[in-house]
Design an enzyme around this catalytic site. Sequence first.
Site, PDB file in Angstrom:
ATOM      1  CE  LYS A  54      -3.697  -2.535   2.143  1.00 35.87           C
ATOM      2  NZ  LYS A  54      -4.648  -2.772   3.413  1.00 35.87           N
ATOM      3  CD  GLN A  98      -3.557  -4.197   6.531  1.00 41.73           C
ATOM      4  OE1 GLN A  98      -3.695  -3.434   5.817  1.00 41.73           O
ATOM      5  NE2 GLN A  98      -3.885  -5.458   5.781  1.00 41.73           N
ATOM      6  CG  ASP A 121      -9.679  -0.155   5.151  1.00 39.43           C
ATOM      7  OD1 ASP A 121      -9.519  -0.497   4.041  1.00 39.43           O
ATOM      8  OD2 ASP A 121      -8.643  -0.202   6.155  1.00 39.43           O
TER       9      ASP A 121
END
Length: 300
Positions: A54, A98, A121
């Site tokens: 990422k 994460q 997200d």
Amino acid sequence: MTAKIIDGVAVAKKIRDDCRGRVQRIVAQSGTRPGLAVIIVGSDPASQIYVRNKIRACANVGIESLRFDYPADVNQDAVIDRITRLNDDPAVHGILVQLPLPPSFDMARILHSISADKDVDGFHLYNVGGLVVGGTVFPPCTPYGVLKLLEHEHIALEGRNVVVVGASNIVGKPMALMLMQHEATVSICHAKTRDLAQFTILADILVVAAGYPNLIQPEMVRTGAVVIDVGINRLGDGRLVGDVNFDGVAAKASYITPVPGGVGPMTVSMLLVNTITSCERWQQQTFVPIFSKFPARVTK
Ligand code: GUN
């Protein structure tokens, strides 16, 4: 029938090329560069790889990234304090924690402490609610990537039978909602589903996100079906495979995604898209925070 293999690497690259142009325009117009903060807790090897990918992808399109690493035994309040500061930082337009978090963490509390306006997200309750009513700002990256792959291949969704195998909050549930928004007829199967094949055989489009190698065998798939494999499983011999018996199912399907090189690269590209979209929202004169009145912290 031999399936067309959907090249996720190529589609993801096209999206990243587009992202690079959007970033250049934002910088030229406002002097602001989109910024993404990535928080990782613990040393899970797969998560380390995902986060590295990422961060690299951000650099590749010109997004500024900030990475915060915490040991698995960190007090979760320290992580929430960090998120609170990032919520207030005008240089940060996206915040990502994460997953998975260590078991001692209250995941909901962490995720809901992220400002819904920076929730790239799409895991915050506000954005999940937006998904239910069909107006989300930040669609969760993996199902968003699946939709982009289907769109790229001109695969229509309206009125089609779509079966989603896996009901996780990250993939299966948002996937089903997004497919419903596109007027597909959606069935969701999960770990407790009896006789999975009786559902999968009906699918015009089969999306598999269960986390079991070889779960989907050719006899479970209708001839000519579109098969999207979201699974990523590391076998004992080190090989990376999806949830679908690729060779067997590819001989029967009309389209199939490989693992690796299918959905995986799309997830990262859609994170870039959401981060840039967030930055553009913050640049707009008319911007009204979407979620300023809801309590930032949800307690158990
Ligand atoms: N872990 C696995 N997939 C994801 C994802 O899309 N976002 C985050 N934050 N963690 C993940």
